[in-house]
Structures are given as C-alpha cells and as structure tokens.
Enzyme design. Structure first.
Site, short mmCIF file in Angstrom:
data_model
loop_
_atom_site.label_atom_id
_atom_site.label_comp_id
_atom_site.label_asym_id
_atom_site.label_seq_id
_atom_site.Cartn_x
_atom_site.Cartn_y
_atom_site.Cartn_z
CG PHE A 1 -1.89 -1.05 1.34
CD1 PHE A 1 -3.10 -0.95 0.66
CD2 PHE A 1 -1.65 -2.18 2.10
CE1 PHE A 1 -4.04 -1.96 0.73
CE2 PHE A 1 -2.59 -3.20 2.18
CZ PHE A 1 -3.79 -3.09 1.49
CE1 TYR B 1 -1.80 6.22 -7.81
CE2 TYR B 1 -3.92 6.77 -8.80
CZ TYR B 1 -3.17 6.04 -7.89
OH TYR B 1 -3.78 5.15 -7.06
CB ILE C 1 -17.64 21.69 -8.36
CG1 ILE C 1 -18.40 21.42 -7.06
CG2 ILE C 1 -17.95 20.65 -9.42
CD1 ILE C 1 -19.91 21.38 -7.21
N1 UDP Z 1 -13.02 17.07 -7.11
C1 UDP Z 1 -13.61 18.34 -7.03
N2 UDP Z 1 -13.24 19.16 -6.00
C2 UDP Z 1 -12.32 18.79 -5.06
C3 UDP Z 1 -11.72 17.50 -5.15
C4 UDP Z 1 -12.10 16.67 -6.19
O1 UDP Z 1 -14.44 18.71 -7.87
O2 UDP Z 1 -12.01 19.61 -4.20
C5 UDP Z 1 -13.40 16.19 -8.20
C6 UDP Z 1 -12.22 15.78 -9.07
O3 UDP Z 1 -11.97 16.75 -10.07
C7 UDP Z 1 -12.73 14.45 -9.64
C8 UDP Z 1 -13.58 13.88 -8.50
O4 UDP Z 1 -13.89 14.99 -7.65
O5 UDP Z 1 -13.57 14.69 -10.74
C9 UDP Z 1 -12.86 12.83 -7.69
O6 UDP Z 1 -11.60 13.36 -7.37
P1 UDP Z 1 -10.68 12.70 -6.24
O7 UDP Z 1 -9.47 13.59 -6.10
O8 UDP Z 1 -11.50 12.46 -5.02
O9 UDP Z 1 -10.28 11.27 -6.82
P2 UDP Z 1 -9.64 10.81 -8.23
O10 UDP Z 1 -10.80 10.40 -9.08
O11 UDP Z 1 -8.85 11.95 -8.78
O12 UDP Z 1 -8.77 9.65 -7.85
#
Ligand code: UDP
Length: 328
Positions: free
Chosen positions: A78, A146, A212
């Site tokens: 992990f 990533y 968002i």
């Molecule tokens: N997101 C957002 N505002 C935030 C953090 C995340 O709108 O403050 C959106 C991000 O752009 C993505 C989704 O939420 O579309 C999930 O993002 P997260 O970072 O939680 O996980 P990821 O999918 O990147 O692994």
C-alpha cells in the site's frame, strides 16, 4: 495467515489491517510513517518502521517474522503515492516511490521466499474509457503519471510472478472513501485532495467552500463521474483476495468499486442531506478523466465479494469521523 502489510499505517493499509485482524489473521505492518500514522495500526498488529525503497528494511522484517517458524504467507503493498494532480507536477517522485518501491519490495520477497503478493492498483490505468465503464480486459491507456506508474507496477508483478512462481492479486481501486464503523480510524491526513473528505470539511466549516473542478465535461450534468466504494468493503476484499491466492487458486486481477457512478454534483447533493455544503465551480483539474465506473462482476464471481455500503453510508461515516477528529 501471517500477512505483511507494507504501508499499513496509511488509510487503506490501516483499514485492511483492521479487517485482517477481525478475520483472525496475524498482521505485521511495515511503514516509514511519511504519510501514515501509528494510530492507524491495529493494536494487535506488530509494527516495524522501514522504507519500501530500502531492501534491507524489508528483509529484516521478513527474517524476524520467520524466526518463529511461521514466515510471512502474503505481502500486501500500500506504500504508494496516489494523488493525480501531484503526479502531474512531480512525475519523477511517483516513478521513484511507486515503481522503484515495488521493485525493491518484490526483490526482497523473492529473496526471502514469500510467494504471494497483493497489490493496490487503480482505475487510473484505464485512462479515458469511451463508455466510462471499465472492465479488467479493457485497454489500459493512462492519462496521468499516477496511472502510468501503477500500470508499470502491474506489468512488473506479472513478469516477476512468471519468472519466480509468485501468486498475485492486483486490485484496481475506484474512489475509496469513508471510515471504519468504530470511527477509530479514517482518512486523517493534513493535506486532503479527495472529494469526499473535502466535502465534509466544507460541511463542518473547516474550509470556506468546496470547489467543483469543471462543469463542462461530457457527462449528464457536466461534472466528472466516479465510482465511490466504502473503505470497509474494499478492505474486506483484500482479506478475500489474500485467502484466494494462498489457497492455490492462482492469481487474479479485479476491479474494486461499487459498480455505480455518481457525478461530483450528485455527491454534493447527497451530502446536502447531512449538512449544508458551500461550493463554487472552478476550472478543470489537470489529469481528470470525465467518467470512471467499475464493472465489478469479476470480483463478485471470483471472490464471492459484494460491496454492502452505499454512498450515503460513505458520506455519513466520513462526516462522523471528521467530527470526532476535530471535536466538532
Ligand atoms: N473534485 C472536485 N473538487 C475537489 C476534489 C475533487 O471537484 O475539491 C473532483 C475531481 O476533479 C474528480 C472527482 O472529484 O472529478 C474525484 O476526485 P478525487 O481527487 O476524489 O479522486 P480521483 O478520481 O482523482 O482519484
């Protein structure tokens, strides 16, 4: 089983340690505490400080744990960096930690005769799937460093397994969130970037508002769609995965998600049932695909696993954990 959890003081490793202990397994944790916290290690687990990029740190633990005649049966990995935007700005740190870290760990496992490995991969290996629904056999074309590093790790594990006779269980995680029902552990990092904890920080007034990122994606409401899975469901799948590969049934690669997609806007609306979420639209974030949702039929079929906790439970458990953490 005796299970070595590398990165077991972090969020996912910590919850997996809890589920392993609850299932009656013997848990050994190795962590450098760079982002993890000793508090996440179950009191019944044995903790060793060490860095995954230092082979002797790993062999030292494996040797010490073999001294009682019961060597480690399975190692879980992990100890990785996992923030998409950070990987875009610091790709070399991601290759060093994720790829070189795994290479070193596999070398130690091979040297010490550990035959089973469970690895945390990610939905980011799929890139930008046209349908938005990901099956394990779909093409893997990551759109951020990533995802690239995790894909490189998957391939490394498969080649090493073939050469050295390892069994592997590769899990491709979708969006993991929530906290253990005991609220003893949860996502307690200072630098949060994931949606669910940021929503709840906004709910608790710990940040002014939620941004968002992007409202012009090719999705029904213009915000990104993701598949949110409760950390406890995910951790329980690791117990089943480890039991599967140590019981002679071979190796496996499976998605772990809920099988349902929610847009960022839908997550915020669901959270509004618990508390008001001040929010504002902001530009797109680099590296974000529009839609990622898991097909989880393979995990159901091979592991007999079924996620039990829904989005409302994910949100409530994170909010409750954050309240406890902040004395709110
Ligand atoms: N997101 C957002 N505002 C935030 C953090 C995340 O709108 O403050 C959106 C991000 O752009 C993505 C989704 O939420 O579309 C999930 O993002 P997260 O970072 O939680 O996980 P990821 O999918 O990147 O692994």
């Amino acid at each position: 089983m005796k299970v070595l959890v590398v990165g077991g003081a972090g969020y996912i490793g910590g919850h997996t340690g809890y589920e392993l202990v609850r299932a009656g397994h013997d848990v050994v944790v190795l962590d450098n505490l760079s982002t993890g916290n000793l508090h996440n290690v179950h009191p019944d687990a044995r903790f060793y400080w060490g860095d995954i990029r230092n082979k002797t740190d790993i062999t030292r633990v494996l040797t010490a744990e073999a001294a009682d005649g019961q060597p480690v049966d399975v190692a879980m990995h992990f100890a990785a960096k996992l923030i998409v935007p950070e990987s875009v700005s610091q790709p070399l740190a991601y290759y060093e930690n994720n790829v070189e870290g795994l290479r070193t760990m596999l070398e130690a496992l091979v040297d010490c005769g550990v035959r089973n490995v469970v690895f945390s991969s990610t939905a980011a290996v799929y890139g930008e799937p046209a349908s938005g629904i990901c099956r394990e056999d779909d093409p893997t074309v990551p759109i951020n460093p990533y995802g690239e590093t995790k894909l490189a790790c998957e391939k490394m594990i498969r080649w090493v397994a073939e050469a050295h006779g390892l069994n592997y269980c590769i899990f491709r995680y979708f969006n993991v969130a929530g906290a253990d029902a005991s609220l003893e552990i949860g996502l307690d990092k200072d630098q949060l970037t994931h949606l669910v904890p940021l929503v709840m920080q906004a709910a608790l007034g710990l940040r002014e508002k939620l941004f968002i990122f992007g409202d012009d994606y090719d999705t029904p409401d213009g915000t990104c769609v993701r598949d949110y899975i409760h950390i406890t469901d995910l951790a329980q799948a690791h117990v089943l995965g480890a039991e599967y590969i140590t019981s002679g049934q071979g190796s496996l690669l499976v998605n772990l998600g809920s099988g349902s997609g929610y847009s960022v806007k839908e997550v915020v609306e669901a959270a509004e049932a618990l508390a008001h979420i001040p929010c504002e639209y902001a530009p797109r974030r680099p590296g974000d695909p529009a839609r990622l949702t898991a097909d989880i039929s393979r995990a159901r079929q091979l592991l007999g696993w079924q996620p039990k906790l829904d989005l409302a439970t994910i949100l409530k458990s994170d909010l409750d954990f954050r309240r406890k953490l902040n004395g709110a």
